[in-house]
Scaffold this motif. Structure first.
Motif, PDB file in Angstrom:
ATOM      1  N   TYR A  10      -3.402   6.577   5.789  1.00 30.97           N
ATOM      2  CA  TYR A  10      -3.887   6.288   4.427  1.00 30.97           C
ATOM      3  C   TYR A  10      -5.049   7.239   4.143  1.00 30.97           C
ATOM      4  O   TYR A  10      -5.978   7.341   4.943  1.00 30.97           O
ATOM      5  CB  TYR A  10      -4.312   4.818   4.309  1.00 30.97           C
ATOM      6  N   THR A  11      -4.968   7.930   3.009  1.00 26.87           N
ATOM      7  CA  THR A  11      -5.875   9.062   2.810  1.00 26.87           C
ATOM      8  C   THR A  11      -7.002   8.779   1.826  1.00 26.87           C
ATOM      9  O   THR A  11      -7.942   9.561   1.720  1.00 26.87           O
ATOM     10  CB  THR A  11      -5.077  10.271   2.265  1.00 26.87           C
TER      11      THR A  11
ATOM     12  N   ILE B 101      -8.110   2.483  -1.532  1.00 27.04           N
ATOM     13  CA  ILE B 101      -8.329   1.251  -0.753  1.00 27.04           C
ATOM     14  C   ILE B 101      -9.816   1.145  -0.402  1.00 27.04           C
ATOM     15  O   ILE B 101     -10.372   2.041   0.248  1.00 27.04           O
ATOM     16  CB  ILE B 101      -7.507   1.294   0.561  1.00 27.04           C
TER      17      ILE B 101
ATOM     18  N   LEU C  45      -9.460   6.271   1.348  1.00 28.94           N
ATOM     19  CA  LEU C  45     -10.239   5.093   1.742  1.00 28.94           C
ATOM     20  C   LEU C  45     -11.649   5.181   1.165  1.00 28.94           C
ATOM     21  O   LEU C  45     -12.334   6.193   1.344  1.00 28.94           O
ATOM     22  CB  LEU C  45     -10.310   4.997   3.274  1.00 28.94           C
TER      23      LEU C  45
ATOM     24  N   LEU D 214       0.830  -1.207   0.000  1.00 29.79           N
ATOM     25  CA  LEU D 214       0.000   0.000   0.000  1.00 29.79           C
ATOM     26  C   LEU D 214       0.866   1.259   0.000  1.00 29.79           C
ATOM     27  O   LEU D 214       1.888   1.298   0.679  1.00 29.79           O
ATOM     28  CB  LEU D 214      -0.852   0.036   1.272  1.00 29.79           C
TER      29      LEU D 214
ATOM     30  N   LYS E  85       0.496   5.532   0.751  1.00 26.12           N
ATOM     31  CA  LYS E  85      -0.421   6.330   1.592  1.00 26.12           C
ATOM     32  C   LYS E  85      -1.600   6.876   0.788  1.00 26.12           C
ATOM     33  O   LYS E  85      -2.662   7.147   1.351  1.00 26.12           O
ATOM     34  CB  LYS E  85       0.335   7.482   2.275  1.00 26.12           C
ATOM     35  N   ASP E  86      -1.418   7.058  -0.552  1.00 26.90           N
ATOM     36  CA  ASP E  86      -2.541   7.571  -1.346  1.00 26.90           C
ATOM     37  C   ASP E  86      -3.193   6.494  -2.231  1.00 26.90           C
ATOM     38  O   ASP E  86      -3.954   6.819  -3.138  1.00 26.90           O
ATOM     39  CB  ASP E  86      -2.084   8.771  -2.199  1.00 26.90           C
ATOM     40  N   SER E  87      -2.884   5.223  -1.973  1.00 23.33           N
ATOM     41  CA  SER E  87      -3.548   4.143  -2.736  1.00 23.33           C
ATOM     42  C   SER E  87      -5.059   4.215  -2.513  1.00 23.33           C
ATOM     43  O   SER E  87      -5.518   4.570  -1.417  1.00 23.33           O
ATOM     44  CB  SER E  87      -3.098   2.769  -2.237  1.00 23.33           C
TER      45      SER E  87
ATOM     46  N   LEU F 176      -6.208   1.893   9.214  1.00 27.02           N
ATOM     47  CA  LEU F 176      -5.671   2.545   8.007  1.00 27.02           C
ATOM     48  C   LEU F 176      -5.680   4.057   8.167  1.00 27.02           C
ATOM     49  O   LEU F 176      -4.718   4.759   7.820  1.00 27.02           O
ATOM     50  CB  LEU F 176      -6.510   2.159   6.785  1.00 27.02           C
TER      51      LEU F 176
ATOM     52  N   ASN G 165       0.378  -5.371   3.329  1.00 23.55           N
ATOM     53  CA  ASN G 165       1.599  -4.583   3.141  1.00 23.55           C
ATOM     54  C   ASN G 165       2.858  -5.427   2.973  1.00 23.55           C
ATOM     55  O   ASN G 165       3.952  -4.872   2.890  1.00 23.55           O
ATOM     56  CB  ASN G 165       1.790  -3.661   4.345  1.00 23.55           C
TER      57      ASN G 165
END
Ligand SMILES: NC(=O)C1=CN([C@@H]2O[C@H](COP(=O)(O)OP(=O)(O)OC[C@H]3O[C@@H](n4cnc5c(N)ncnc54)[C@H](OP(=O)(O)O)[C@@H]3O)[C@@H](O)[C@H]2O)C=CC1
Ligand SMILES: C[C@H]1O[C@H](OP(=O)(O)OP(=O)(O)OC[C@H]2O[C@@H](n3cnc4c(=O)[nH]c(N)nc43)[C@H](O)[C@@H]2O)[C@@H](O)[C@@H](O)C1=O
Length: 328
Positions: free
Chosen positions: A30-31, A8, A33, A2, A4-6, A25, A228
């Motif tokens: 992680y941004t 998800i 979602l 992953l 951070k901007d994937s 997350l 991950n």
């Protein structure tokens, strides 16, 4: 792995596990979602599911949406358990493939293993004996989900992995008196006895079955950890093509703590957590289910992940969560 901007998608983000995955997350930064409630997107609807994937193009999927319940719910609504789970997982896995999802984690359950599987149960024990009848429809749906991940990996080169959680509990659990799992059910019963001054609590079955329990936030942590993993470790978990390798290696990973407890002793622990010191009564008209379900977690430990929350800590937090729901 992953970024951070994937993008998800956490399917089932308001449930016990999905909500813990979402928090994990989100807390880790992680941004991007993606979430939908059941009312916003019914995953049993193939067209709506495909439209959602085509529009939002998730790169990673945690599939924690399912029809879930305890032993009596499974036994009372077998048609709903098999139909909804087969449809949800088929729609999500197929849409994921059509839309190029990079990795997908399908949450199964320890009840996929035979009723009398050797203990602790290893991944290789899948499909080696008859299932426990109280949850066979649910277990067969989950087995079909594993086979679907495996088949898509073989035919289309996807990277879909099935994680098999043991029995779970934690904040946001289902506290329904009949349909819930044993820990939330007993928390509710002990709390009610305390509030009403009752001196007896009824525990279903004989008290002799043994179960393993994992705190939901540990389960979420394991899911994010696995998602991950670097390719060289993750790819080894994806199952092999038996016609080539000659080996039965499904894309399966047990997630648990590797220790279990009898239902009688569990009731004692919950009684202590809640502060109830009355008597236990066992209702043998209710099913015991599988005599023992203890996971072999060697594979997970060898990847470098272990559960952190003790039963004592977990039960205290779960009880605090239950009290909050009563005050809301
Ligand atoms: N709880 C446990 O002890 C165990 C759970 N598991 C597995 O872990 C996963 C998560 O379970 P858990 O968190 O306990 O389950 P919950 O019942 O707490 O949550 C299930 C989630 O699925 C969503 N959902 C259900 N049906 C649909 C549908 N047709 N369309 C869209 N969303 C739907 C619900 O959405 P909404 O909130 O919007 O209604 C909810 O968020 C499941 O795959 C379960 O089989 C495995 C072993 C043990
Ligand atoms: C996670 C797993 O959960 C289900 O299987 P299960 O492990 O049998 O789940 P359970 O939590 O409901 O029960 C565990 C044990 O506890 C006893 N028990 C005592 N008193 C209460 C009680 O009050 N409620 C409940 N539910 N059980 C009780 C109960 O009789 C049984 O012996 C699957 O159907 C399937 O959904 C699945 O995958």
């Amino acid at each position: 792995m992953l970024a951070k901007d994937s993008v998800i998608y956490v399917a089932g983000h308001r449930g016990l596990v999905g909500s813990a995955i979402y928090r994990n997350l989100s807390d880790a930064g992680y941004t991007n979602l993606l979430t939908r409630t059941h009312a916003e997107l019914d995953l049993t609807d193939a067209t709506a599911t495909e439209r959602f994937f085509a529009e939002h193009k998730p790169e990673f999927v945690f599939l924690a949406a399912a029809k879930v319940g305890g032993i009596v719910a499974n036994n009372t609504y077998p048609g709903e358990f098999i139909r909804e789970n087969l449809m949800i997982q088929a729609n999500v896995i197929h849409s994921a493939w059509k839309n190029g999802v990079k990795r997908l984690l399908f949450l199964g359950s320890s009840c996929i293993y035979p009723k009398f599987a050797p203990q602790p149960m290893k991944e290789e024990h899948l499909l080696t004996g008859p299932l426990e009848p109280t949850n066979r429809p649910y277990a067969l749906a989950k087995i079909a989900g594993i086979e679907m991940c495996w088949s898509y990996n073989r035919q289309y080169g996807t990277k879909y992995l099935s994680v098999m959680p043991t029995n779970l509990y934690g904040p946001g659990d289902n506290y329904h008196p009949e349909n819930s799992h044993v820990i939330p059910a007993l928390i509710r019963k002990f709390d009610q006895a305390l509030q009403t001054g009752a001196d007896t609590v009824t525990v279903w079955g004989t008290g002799s079955p043994r179960r393993e329990f994992l705190y939901s936030e540990d389960m979420a942590d394991a899911c994010v950890f696995v998602m991950n993993l670097p390719d060289e470790k993750y790819d080894l978990l994806l199952g092999s093509d038996e016609s080539v390798s000659g080996k039965f290696e499904p894309p399966l990973l047990n997630v648990g703590v590797g220790e279990d407890v009898s239902i009688r002793d569990l009731a004692g622990l919950i009684g202590n957590t809640v502060g109830f010191d009355g008597k236990l009564e066992f209702d043998a008209t209710k099913p015991d289910g599988t005599p023992r379900k203890l996971m072999d977690v060697t594979k997970l430990h060898s990847l470098g992940w272990r559960a952190r929350t003790s039963m004592d800590q977990g039960l205290k937090r779960a009880y605090a969560d239950f009290r909050k729901t009563q005050l809301a």
